[in-house]
Write an enzyme that holds these catalytic residues in place. Structure first.
Site, short mmCIF file in Angstrom:
data_model
loop_
_atom_site.label_atom_id
_atom_site.label_comp_id
_atom_site.label_asym_id
_atom_site.label_seq_id
_atom_site.Cartn_x
_atom_site.Cartn_y
_atom_site.Cartn_z
CG ASP A 271 -25.98 1.73 -11.10
OD1 ASP A 271 -26.48 2.02 -12.21
OD2 ASP A 271 -26.10 0.60 -10.58
C1 BGC Z 1 -27.83 -0.76 -13.31
C2 BGC Z 1 -26.49 -0.69 -14.00
C3 BGC Z 1 -26.67 -0.24 -15.42
C4 BGC Z 1 -27.37 1.10 -15.43
C5 BGC Z 1 -27.57 1.69 -16.82
C6 BGC Z 1 -28.66 0.50 -13.51
O1 BGC Z 1 -29.98 0.26 -13.16
O2 BGC Z 1 -27.66 -1.02 -11.94
O3 BGC Z 1 -25.86 -1.93 -13.94
O4 BGC Z 1 -25.43 -0.18 -16.07
O5 BGC Z 1 -28.63 0.95 -14.83
O6 BGC Z 1 -28.58 1.05 -17.50
#
Ligand code: BGC
Length: 731
Positions: A271
């Site tokens: 993530d």
């Molecule tokens: C989230 C993810 C997301 C990523 C990219 C993170 O803050 O937890 O689910 O895909 O950001 O935007």
């Protein structure tokens, strides 16, 4: 002659290039192609392949990578000299999202993940996935960060609307269908957030504690089913720690469970901001650092080069990371079907698909005196609250899709992350007016409950819209509706007994006015055609057929954690969330503790009724199959969701019963259909951590054919199962 020679030379050059670039040969397997491409890459190219960049500017620290698509989630450089494209990543599960921007790409949003799951309709989930995947492709993206399947253990979790509820079978199967739909566009989908990332409060620091067996029978089972059924190209490891170790450097989670036990062949990305190390992460099974700007360092940049050079990370591990990304790209068709920005999107057709999803996912919770569907004769309809005059609510955070037409109610705080608070411009009021041409349909904003009650008093029917906005990084502080809306509903329902409440919430909420309201329709966050969908269900153009994918508790004191762990104002202090309920999530917990919820898992009314008969079981090669007949006993066409639960008579499970299967059937009045459902044997056993096997105990098991998890009139039979031991994958 000269021309012929030139042609021959050109052809020879092309075939020489083809021979050199043998990985572009579509007739070879994805494994072979990935191996050949890997062998052609330099060490620097390999290192770039496992380092992701944020696709948007990051504070004043870093400008976005010049080649990334504007305001996108991420970007990974390609290797053009080898014909290997870059990876363009977009969020997420409801449609093509845009990072905070004044010039967002405007796209179609599906209803929330919980709404899609509430349809219990596999084909619908697939279609929704196929539609948003097509928009991703047309927008130039080849990786969609969609496939969220974290279990709803915590009804206050600010991201429940992105996920698929509390049951591992239902969640795993429904998200698998969505992932299959997305990947049918020759792009990669992403199963996330792996794993036990079940609340937002303290997500970067919390340590989720749960024992292996319980985890394998709950949270991990949802992931396992999704992986088996849809084979997502990538997996995103989560922010939190699991049993003391960050998920993205967790050998147990990545190497042992995902890659070894389950045989996962795709790649693991972090993530955004979930990487904490180089050597530990690489050796624990992490394959790609995402949006490195969110981390303290480029852990998979120069530090990884150094770690490989000095032997802390074997060269073979780096090669395997690259191989996995390449393999997913070949396997899903990313290399053979290059994406480009500016593709055609038919918003009218996609709007219909989104509307169909919202309609199928709406759950009619209560319908006293058949207040719904609204009768053609209603002369005066009063619509109250939740900006129902102009739009429908969406959830906040990275998954937010900016709708075509813009925000219907701009300026509501928070206007920045995880905002903006977004209302999709699909007006319930206008859609209601269109379906009630002869009636007076007026709107009251509901800010003053007494004034709203006065406006409602002499109406033929009152529709009160109530809402709860939550988002990523922001759990609900409580399950009560915010902003005095309980008082609003109570005042209106007191003034007019013909009050129907329409809920636009992320997930479960409390309803102290439940006995006063004649009708309650759970509309979730209904997506970019939500207003029309709500009106069509209210007027019976569509017969509601959604069923709850999560238990609605009667009070927070009934939950395993009456108070949310952690401090929303302090995101840096490490703390523990002890999932002491183990695999007894949702209705299983309520069964175990003998608690009566406000509305049970699986609940959902229709404008018609259904009856069941002839429940029978067969067993072949140890596989249990169940069959029965469903009949529409009412006067209108409708869809039913018959649910099968299994309850052991002697064996010890985490809870009295588990969902073992379901179907969704459409029936004309008086029509019957024969249904048959086969049961995954893992749902009949208990996981043994030591031997990594599923064990089915010999004995009697009650099979219930029910309308919901609390159905006291469910038909039942008892089946005898033999003792069996199955491997970690239930084989
Ligand atoms: C989230 C993810 C997301 C990523 C990219 C993170 O803050 O937890 O689910 O895909 O950001 O935007």
């Amino acid at each position: 002659m000269k021309l012929k020679l030139a042609l021959a030379l050109a052809l020879a050059a092309m075939s020489a290039q083809a021979a050199e670039q043998a990985w572009l040969d579509k007739s070879l397997s994805a494994d072979k192609r990935a191996e050949l491409a890997l062998n052609a890459m330099t060490q620097q190219e390999k290192l770039r392949w496992v380092l992701g960049h944020f696709g948007s500017d990051f504070g004043n620290k870093t400008r976005k990578h010049p080649a990334a698509l504007p305001f996108s989630a991420g970007y990974i450089e390609g290797v053009p000299r080898l014909g290997l494209p870059a990876l363009f990543e977009t969020d997420a599960g409801l449609g093509v999202a845009t990072q905070a921007s004044k010039t967002p790409r405007e796209r179609t949003s599906l209803p929330s993940g919980l709404a899609t799951t509430a349809s219990w309709d596999r084909a619908l989930a697939y279609k929704g996935g196929a539609m948003i995947g097509a928009e991703a492709r047309a927008s130039g993206f080849n990786v969609m960060l969609a496939g969220g399947v974290n279990l709803l253990r915590e009804p206050r979790n600010g991201r429940n609307f992105e996920y698929a509820g509390e049951d591992p079978l239902l969640a795993g199967v429904m998200v698998a269908e969505q992932v299959k739909g997305i990947q049918s566009n020759h792009i990669i989908a992403t199963m996330k957030h792996f794993a036990v990332n079940n609340q937002e409060t303290g997500r970067f620091v919390l340590d989720a504690r749960i024992d292996d067996a319980s985890n394998r029978m709950s949270d991990l089972l949802a992931f396992q089913l999704l992986m088996e059924q849809a084979d997502p190209g990538s997996v995103m490891c989560s922010y939190n720690r699991l049993n003391g170790v960050y998920a993205c450097e967790n050998d147990y989670l990545l190497n042992q469970v995902l890659k070894n036990d389950w045989g996962y062949k795709g790649y693991v990305m972090t993530d955004w901001g979930a990487t904490h190390s180089t050597v530990e992460s690489a050796n624990a099974g992490l394959d790609q650092q995402s949006g490195w700007e969110f981390d303290k360092s480029q852990y998979f940049g120069g530090a990884l080069e150094e770690a490989v050079a000095n032997g802390h990370v074997p060269q073979a591990r780096l090669d395997n990371m690259v191989f996995r990304v390449l393999r997913a790209m070949f396997d899903k068709g990313v290399v053979d079907n290059p994406v480009a920005e500016g593709g055609n999107i038919d918003y009218a057709v996609h709007g219909q698909a989104s509307r169909a999803g919202a309609e199928e996912g709406m759950v009619l919770l209560k319908n006293a005196g058949n207040v719904l569907p609204l009768k053609a004769g209603a002369k005066k309809i009063v619509v109250i609250g939740a900006h129902a005059d102009v739009g429908v609510l969406a959830g906040g955070g990275s998954s937010l899709v900016y709708p075509v037409g813009g925000n219907a109610v701009p300026g509501i705080a928070p206007t920045s992350w995880p905002g903006p608070v977004m209302y999709h411009p699909s007006s319930p009021l206008k859609a209601i007016q269109a379906l009630a041409p002869g009636a007076s349909v007026s709107y009251h904003d509901g800010k003053d409950p007494a004034a709203a009650a006065r406006a409602a008093a002499d109406a033929d029917v009152v529709l009160v819209f109530a809402q709860q906005w939550v988002g990523e990084a922001l759990d609900a502080v409580s399950l009560s509706l915010p902003d005095n809306q309980d008082a609003l509903v109570a005042a209106v329902a007191k003034a007019n007994p013909k009050t129907v409440v329409v809920l636009e919430t992320s997930g479960p909420v409390l309803m102290p006015w439940v006995d006063q309201a004649a009708g309650i329709l759970q509309a979730w966050y209904p997506g970019t055609s939500g207003g029309e969908a709500i009106a069509r269900v209210l007027f019976g153009e569509v017969n509601p057929s959604g069923h709850l994918p999560a238990t609605f508790p009667a009070s927070e004191s009934q939950l395993p954690r009456p108070k949310l762990d952690g401090d929303p104002k302090n995101d840096t202090a490490r703390f523990t969330v002890n999932y002491h309920e183990g695999a007894a999530v949702g209705y299983k917990w309520f069964d175990l503790k003998g608690l009566k919820p406000l509305f049970p898992f699986g609940h959902g009314l229709s404008y018609t009724q259904f009856a069941y008969s002839g429940l029978a079981a067969t067993q072949k090669d140890g596989k249990l199959s169940l069959s029965f007949k469903v009949t529409n006993t009412g006067a209108v066409k409708g869809k039913d969701v018959p649910q099968l639960y299994v309850a052991p008579l002697n064996a010890q499970w985490e809870a009295p019963k588990r969902l073992a299967g379901w179907d969704k059937v459409e029936l004309a009045p008086g029509e019957s259909k024969q249904v048959s459902v086969s049961v995954d044997p893992r749902l009949l056993g208990v996981f043994d951590s030591k031997s990594k096997t599923w064990r089915i105990a010999k004995g009697g098991y009650k099979v219930l054919l029910a309308h919901d998890a609390a159905d006291t009139k469910a038909a039942s039979i008892t089946v005898q199962l033999q003792q069996r031991t199955l491997n970690v994958n239930g084989k």
